[in-house]
Design a protein around this motif. Structure first.
Motif, mmCIF file in Angstrom:
data_model
loop_
_atom_site.group_PDB
_atom_site.id
_atom_site.type_symbol
_atom_site.label_atom_id
_atom_site.label_comp_id
_atom_site.label_asym_id
_atom_site.label_seq_id
_atom_site.Cartn_x
_atom_site.Cartn_y
_atom_site.Cartn_z
ATOM 1 N N ILE A 237 83.320 98.361 4.159
ATOM 2 C CA ILE A 237 82.106 98.730 3.448
ATOM 3 C C ILE A 237 82.414 99.716 2.326
ATOM 4 O O ILE A 237 81.894 99.602 1.204
ATOM 5 C CB ILE A 237 81.072 99.336 4.420
ATOM 6 C CG1 ILE A 237 80.688 98.317 5.495
ATOM 7 C CG2 ILE A 237 79.836 99.809 3.662
ATOM 8 C CD1 ILE A 237 80.040 97.058 4.950
ATOM 9 N N ARG A 240 83.834 98.226 -0.779
ATOM 10 C CA ARG A 240 82.855 97.411 -1.494
ATOM 11 C C ARG A 240 81.780 98.269 -2.164
ATOM 12 O O ARG A 240 81.387 98.010 -3.309
ATOM 13 C CB ARG A 240 82.185 96.438 -0.528
ATOM 14 C CG ARG A 240 81.208 95.464 -1.198
ATOM 15 C CD ARG A 240 80.505 94.609 -0.165
ATOM 16 N NE ARG A 240 79.497 95.380 0.583
ATOM 17 C CZ ARG A 240 79.035 95.024 1.778
ATOM 18 N NH1 ARG A 240 79.512 93.953 2.396
ATOM 19 N NH2 ARG A 240 78.114 95.764 2.371
ATOM 20 N N GLU A 241 81.332 99.304 -1.452
ATOM 21 C CA GLU A 241 80.187 100.069 -1.922
ATOM 22 C C GLU A 241 80.528 101.164 -2.938
ATOM 23 O O GLU A 241 79.747 101.414 -3.854
ATOM 24 C CB GLU A 241 79.446 100.685 -0.727
ATOM 25 C CG GLU A 241 78.754 99.658 0.156
ATOM 26 C CD GLU A 241 77.677 98.888 -0.588
ATOM 27 O OE1 GLU A 241 76.948 99.507 -1.394
ATOM 28 O OE2 GLU A 241 77.566 97.668 -0.360
ATOM 29 N N ARG A 258 74.496 102.222 4.150
ATOM 30 C CA ARG A 258 75.307 101.078 4.584
ATOM 31 C C ARG A 258 76.535 101.544 5.369
ATOM 32 O O ARG A 258 76.937 100.918 6.345
ATOM 33 C CB ARG A 258 75.714 100.249 3.367
ATOM 34 C CG ARG A 258 74.538 99.530 2.699
ATOM 35 C CD ARG A 258 74.991 98.622 1.570
ATOM 36 N NE ARG A 258 73.854 97.913 0.990
ATOM 37 C CZ ARG A 258 73.229 98.290 -0.121
ATOM 38 N NH1 ARG A 258 73.644 99.365 -0.789
ATOM 39 N NH2 ARG A 258 72.199 97.610 -0.588
ATOM 40 N N LEU A 259 77.124 102.641 4.928
ATOM 41 C CA LEU A 259 78.258 103.197 5.667
ATOM 42 C C LEU A 259 77.820 103.683 7.048
ATOM 43 O O LEU A 259 78.513 103.458 8.042
ATOM 44 C CB LEU A 259 78.875 104.354 4.881
ATOM 45 C CG LEU A 259 79.734 103.976 3.674
ATOM 46 C CD1 LEU A 259 79.990 105.199 2.792
ATOM 47 C CD2 LEU A 259 81.052 103.364 4.117
ATOM 48 N N ARG A 262 77.265 100.750 9.406
ATOM 49 C CA ARG A 262 78.528 100.206 9.906
ATOM 50 C C ARG A 262 79.187 101.165 10.893
ATOM 51 O O ARG A 262 79.774 100.728 11.888
ATOM 52 C CB ARG A 262 79.461 99.890 8.739
ATOM 53 C CG ARG A 262 80.806 99.280 9.144
ATOM 54 C CD ARG A 262 80.658 97.983 9.940
ATOM 55 N NE ARG A 262 79.989 96.939 9.196
ATOM 56 C CZ ARG A 262 80.627 96.045 8.435
ATOM 57 N NH1 ARG A 262 81.935 96.084 8.330
ATOM 58 N NH2 ARG A 262 79.931 95.109 7.809
#
Length: 269
Positions: A237, A240-241, A258-259, A262
Motif C-alpha cells: 500500500i 502505491r499510495e 488506506r495504510l 491494511r
C-alpha cells in the motif's frame, strides 16, 4: 550551490525551511524526489516519523502496534504536504527513479535529495567531488529531545542452520564481514562499509570527510527502511499510495486511512 547562496547545513526544521525558501527564490527547485519504483518516497515518510515521533513510535508503527491515524503521523504528513504545496519538489515524480534523481542533481535541476550512502559513489562517477561539488547532512530536528535516528536499506548475507554445509557457510560470512575483506570493499567502492573498524585512511582523500559524516550519524539508532521493516502487505500500500500523495498532497488523510486499513488486516491475522 550552498556556498554560492551563503547557506549552511540546517540543523532544525525552521532552518531547513529557510534553506528551501532561499534555494527556491534563487530559481532552483529545492528537492529532487522520484517515485518510479515506489520505494523512493518511503525515505521521506520514515524520516518525518522518526523526527516527529521518535524511534520507539516508529518501531511500533512498523510492528503494527501503532496507528497510521495517530496525530503524530498526521502531523508528519502535514509537514510533508506543506513542502509539496510550496512547490519545493521537482515535478515528474512518477517518471524519476533514483538514477534519474542523480542525473537531475548533477544537472543542478534541484539542490537536495534524500537517498542512501551509495549515491556518493554514483555522483563521483558523474564527475562530482565530495565537499566541493556536493555534501551530506542529516535530516533536521523537528521535535526537540528526540535522538537523530537514521534509516536505510540494509541487505545482508545469511546462512541456513539446517544446510548441508553450514560450517563453511558461517566461515564465509565471517570472512566477508572481517576487516580484510571490508577494507578491500572500501578501497574498491569508496562507500561506507558494514565494519566500522575500517580506518578512514583507506578511503580516497576526497571521500573521507563524507564517510566520516555517515559513520557519525550511526551513533544514533539505526532503522531499516519501511519497505523492509514492516509487513509486505503494508509495504504494498505504501509503495502505491505515497507516489500518489506526491501529486495530490491534499489527500494525505486518504493515504493514511488506506495504510491503517491494511495494518489492521495484516496484523490481526
Amino acid at each position: 550551490m550552498f556556498d554560492n547562496l551563503g547557506l549552511s547545513e540546517p540543523q532544525t526544521w525552521d532552518e531547513f525551511l529557510g534553506v528551501a525558501a532561499k534555494i527556491k527564490d534563487s530559481g532552483t527547485t529545492p528537492f529532487i524526489l522520484g517515485a518510479n519504483a515506489g520505494w523512493e518516497p518511503l525515505f521521506w515518510f520514515d524520516y518525518f516519523i522518526l523526527r516527529v515521533a521518535g524511534s520507539d513510535f516508529r518501531n511500533g508503527l512498523m510492528n503494527g502496534t501503532e496507528s497510521y491515524l495517530d496525530p503524530k503521523v498526521v502531523q508528519a504528513m502535514e509537514l510533508w504536504a506543506d513542502l509539496l504545496d510550496k512547490g519545493y519538489f521537482l515535478d515528474g515524480f512518477s517518471s524519476m527513479d533514483f538514477q534519474t534523481m542523480n542525473s537531475r542533481f548533477v544537472k543542478e535541476d534541484g539542490a537536495i535529495q534524500l537517498m542512501g550512502a551509495w549515491t556518493t559513489r554514483n555522483l563521483m562517477k558523474a564527475g562530482l567531488t565530495p565537499d566541493e561539488d556536493f555534501g551530506v547532512f542529516n535530516f533536521p530536528t523537528i521535535t526537540d529531545g528526540l535522538e537523530p535516528a537514521v534509516e536505510g536499506a540494509v541487505e545482508g548475507w545469511s546462512a541456513s542452520g539446517a544446510g548441508a554445509n553450514t560450517e563453511n557457510a558461517l566461515a564465509m560470512l565471517k570472512c566477508v564481514s572481517g576487516a580484510k575483506a571490508q577494507e578491500h570493499f572500501a578501497v574498491m567502492t569508496n562507500n561506507p562499509t558494514a565494519n566500522k573498524d575500517i580506518p578512514i585512511e583507506v578511503y580516497s582523500e576526497p571521500t573521507r570527510n563524507t564517510v566520516s559524516k555517515f559513520y557519525g550519524m550511526l551513533d544514533a539508532p539505526f532503522h531499516q527502511n519501511l519497505e523492509l521493516a514492516t509487513h509486505p502487505g503494508v509495504t504494498e500500500i505504501a509503495k502505491r499510495e505515497f507516489p500518489r500523495f506526491l501529486t495530490y498532497p491534499d489527500q494525505y488523510m486518504a493515504v493514511l486511512e488506506r495504510l491503517e486499513d491494511r495494518r489492521l488486516k495484516v496484523f490481526e491475522q
